[in-house]
Scaffold this active site. Structure first.
Site, mmCIF file in Angstrom:
data_model
loop_
_atom_site.group_PDB
_atom_site.id
_atom_site.type_symbol
_atom_site.label_atom_id
_atom_site.label_comp_id
_atom_site.label_asym_id
_atom_site.label_seq_id
_atom_site.Cartn_x
_atom_site.Cartn_y
_atom_site.Cartn_z
ATOM 1 C CD GLU A 164 -2.621 1.656 0.280
ATOM 2 O OE1 GLU A 164 -3.343 0.910 -0.075
ATOM 3 O OE2 GLU A 164 -2.311 2.742 -0.163
ATOM 4 N N GLY A 179 -23.353 1.036 0.450
ATOM 5 C CA GLY A 179 -23.647 -0.359 0.677
ATOM 6 C C GLY A 179 -23.267 -1.193 -0.304
ATOM 7 C CB VAL A 286 3.874 -1.177 -6.930
ATOM 8 C CG1 VAL A 286 3.939 -1.648 -8.081
ATOM 9 C CG2 VAL A 286 3.677 -2.152 -5.819
ATOM 10 C CG ASP A 351 0.015 5.417 -8.943
ATOM 11 O OD1 ASP A 351 -0.323 6.577 -9.302
ATOM 12 O OD2 ASP A 351 0.870 5.403 -7.879
ATOM 13 C CG HIS A 372 -22.230 11.079 -5.563
ATOM 14 N ND1 HIS A 372 -23.400 11.870 -4.915
ATOM 15 C CD2 HIS A 372 -22.397 9.960 -5.073
ATOM 16 C CE1 HIS A 372 -23.815 10.924 -4.040
ATOM 17 N NE2 HIS A 372 -23.476 9.622 -4.428
ATOM 18 C CB THR A 384 -24.718 8.216 1.378
ATOM 19 O OG1 THR A 384 -25.202 6.974 0.564
ATOM 20 C CG2 THR A 384 -25.775 8.359 2.643
ATOM 21 C CD GLU A 385 -27.424 6.970 -5.502
ATOM 22 O OE1 GLU A 385 -26.623 7.620 -6.077
ATOM 23 O OE2 GLU A 385 -27.947 6.093 -5.931
ATOM 24 N NE ARG A 388 -29.714 11.874 -4.072
ATOM 25 C CZ ARG A 388 -29.084 11.690 -4.904
ATOM 26 N NH1 ARG A 388 -29.450 11.328 -6.183
ATOM 27 N NH2 ARG A 388 -27.721 11.222 -4.735
ATOM 28 N N GLY A 556 -24.009 1.517 -4.934
ATOM 29 C CA GLY A 556 -24.120 0.331 -4.174
ATOM 30 C C GLY A 556 -23.268 -0.850 -4.961
#
Ligand code: SIN
Length: 581
Positions: A164, A179, A286, A351, A372, A384-385, A388, A556
């Site tokens: 990482e 989700g 990396v 990368d 978004h 978050t959607e 709505r 999702g």
């Protein structure tokens, strides 16, 4: 103090299982210019900080994620303010705020972790790695990478190392709220939700404007319910199933009460990786792939101190995420996105696309970049959607609705951009707030404007009061009648009447969210060349791949992609390694 920092950092570090060697790290305390991330544990959970270093000094600190109580905001602001201008670490003894020790320590640890990375210091005990070998290298320790690593271990791979480049694990998964989409799950059945894999397939293809690769979508919907069981088997709570834009039924699986999925998922995957002795090396970047003839045989890696080493492996899985934080690359494919904010973590720079070029690896649909619709306009925080999905509406600066809020993201974003000043207000009531725990995080971050009446809310938000009253009363009547005559929001999608005070508003503006194009893969997660043949030993999963989502990803389906295809890549790579042994 360092001792405490290292305890926090060790949350992200795992025992070595492969051949490795470590050198003592050279001492340097100079901050290297760049954007660095770190995390710490506050009173309410993980705090993630991004620190920008310019001219070897801290120029800016942004708290990317936190769940502290609203009272803690002043503490957070004070400590981030203290960090600006520093050329070294904060001191918990003198920089903490008395009476707010837990929050103070969490913020200080997060900032100091980022500063250690900026000094080129490793988080896991001052080690610099040398050349080594293992069975499988996974590049990227987000949701896709850890899913791949855990499933490879379960499928019999002996030694697995996850690399990482950031100082912390998690990538974009740390910020993910929505989700995991899946159809025909036991959880849906227990909640009486009628769904089918075919309907999931059809929704995904329709949402993607028929640009999706059908074989990838078919594989995805078939494997999704099994992946949900795999996650719950590891202890994941996916018991709340909600509705997201473009889905015909509720199929977005998330923790009880609708809390954010990402941190929960990372906790589950991190624990599973630890239990399986998978090694994760943070701050290890990396630089490229090793190959022998057509086959990939490992990676070249840069230690935190800049020294390089090679890691030979029988298989490499690329799970590096997308390029949504690389604005140069984004605007190369979509010049009109110049000036847009991004919701991506700083490491989402794409990368991997440079690494596969020498091997003839193919990419697909790189121009398909999703914005978004509902990023909070001042701080660029994803709303978050699901807000709505649980009932909120959108109004413009004239307090008028202008779109079916549950339409797909491309349509809702385009509609917002056409409004005055290209933004909108997300409006909801206490009933919606109570239904979705994720909203509490926005409240703690002071993102909600509040009114005990609609008139008061309009005045606070600065939109016309009488017009908002009229819009809300018309919407409530239509919701009760189950018929949105204005924009065609279906009865299922009109989840709340929006009549329970107090009322809330968040100003939102579209922002860069997901890069849907990427590496061309087949249904075995193998990376393909332009002629469709696989590159031996090379696999990929998650946002770095392209073709699953087509021209528009459904809410999702991003987290579903990383876990379904991460798990798949791990299984297939482990089988490949066993054949080579
Ligand atoms: C959201 O919660 O709106 C974002 C989740 C996703 O992109 O799938």
């Amino acid at each position: 103090m360092k001792h405490r920092i290292l305890i926090v950092l060790s949350l992200f570090i795992f025992a070595a299982s492969c051949t490795l060697d470590a050198d003592p790290e050279p001492e340097t305390n100079i901050l290297i210019d760049g954007v660095w991330t770190g995390s710490g544990e506050g009173r309410g959970g993980t705090i993630i900080a991004s620190v920008e270093v310019k001219n070897h000094q801290v120029a800016e600190v942004t708290i990317l994620s936190q769940s502290e109580s609203s009272f803690a905001q002043e503490t957070i602001n004070t400590i981030t303010g203290k960090a600006v201008g520093r050329e070294g670490l904060l001191n918990p003894e003198t920089d903490a705020i008395s009476g707010a020790t837990l929050t103070s320590n969490g913020v200080i640890d997060a900032i100091n972790m980022a500063l250690l990375a900026a000094m080129g210091k490793r988080a896991d005990g001052d080690k610099t790695y040398r050349d080594g070998t293992c069975d499988i290298v996974v590049v990227g320790a987000g949701g896709a990478g850890l899913s791949a690593a855990v499933s490879a271990a379960e499928s019999g791979a002996g030694s697995i190392i996850v690399l990482e480049k950031q100082g912390i694990i998690g990538g974009n998964t740390n910020y993910s709220t929505g989700g995991v989409n899946a159809a025909e799950t036991d959880i849906q059945k227990s909640l009486g939700i009628k769904d089918s894999k075919q309907l999931f397939y059809d929704d995904t293809i329709r949402g993607g404007k028929n640009e999706n690769l059908p074989e990838l979508v078919r594989n995805f919907v078939e494997r999704a319910p099994g992946t949900i069981s795999w996650l719950t088997g590891m202890g994941a709570d996916l018991s709340d199933v909600g509705l997201m834009g473009g889905s015909s039924v509720k199929r977005t699986h998330r923790p009880k009460g609708g809390t954010a999925i990402g941190p929960h998922l990372m906790k589950i995957l991190k624990t599973a990786a630890t239990n399986k002795s998978i090694e994760i090396r943070t701050s290890n970047r990396v630089l490229g792939l090793l190959s022998s003839g057509p086959a990939v045989t490992g990676v070249r890696v840069e230690n935190a101190d800049g020294r390089t080493y090679t890691l030979k492996a029988k298989a490499v899985i690329i799970a590096t995420g997308g390029f949504g934080a690389n604005l140069q690359m984004v605007t190369k494919y979509q010049p009109w996105l110049s000036g847009f904010a991004t919701l991506n973590h700083p490491g989402a720079t794409g990368d991997a696309f440079n690494w596969i070029e020498p091997l003839g690896g193919a990419t697909i649909q790189m121009e398909n970049i999703q914005i978004h619709p509902t990023a909070e306009a001042e701080n660029h925080i994803l709303i978050t959607e699901a807000v709505r999905g649980n009932g909120a509406i959108l109004v413009n600066r004239e307090a008028k609705r202008f779109v079916n809020e549950m339409d797909t993201r491309d349509i809702v974003s385009a509609a917002i951009l056409k409004q005055t000043k290209g933004d909108a207000y997300l409006i909801f009531d206490q009933e919606v707030r109570t239904s979705l725990a994720a909203i509490e995080t926005y409240a703690n971050q002071h993102l909600l404007k509040k009114g005990s009446t609609i008139t008061e809310l309009a005045a606070t938000a600065g939109i016309p009061e009488a017009d908002l009253e009229a819009t809300m009363s018309r919407y409530s009547a239509q919701q009760k009648a189950g018929l949105d005559e204005d924009f065609g929001r279906s009865a299922t999608e009109m989840t709340a009447a929006l009549q329970t005070p107090p009322f809330y508003a968040v100003r939102v503006k579209p922002a860069i969210h997901h890069t849907m194009g990427g590496l061309r893969v087949n249904t075995d997660a193998q990376v393909l060349r332009a002629d469709g043949t696989p590159i031996p030993g090379l696999y990929a999963a998650g946002e770095v791949t392209g073709g699953l989502h087509g021209a528009n990803r459904l809410g999702g389906n991003g987290v579903a992609d990383i876990v379904v295809n991460g798990k798949l890549a791990g299984e297939v790579a482990a089988r490949f390694v066993q054949r080579r042994n």
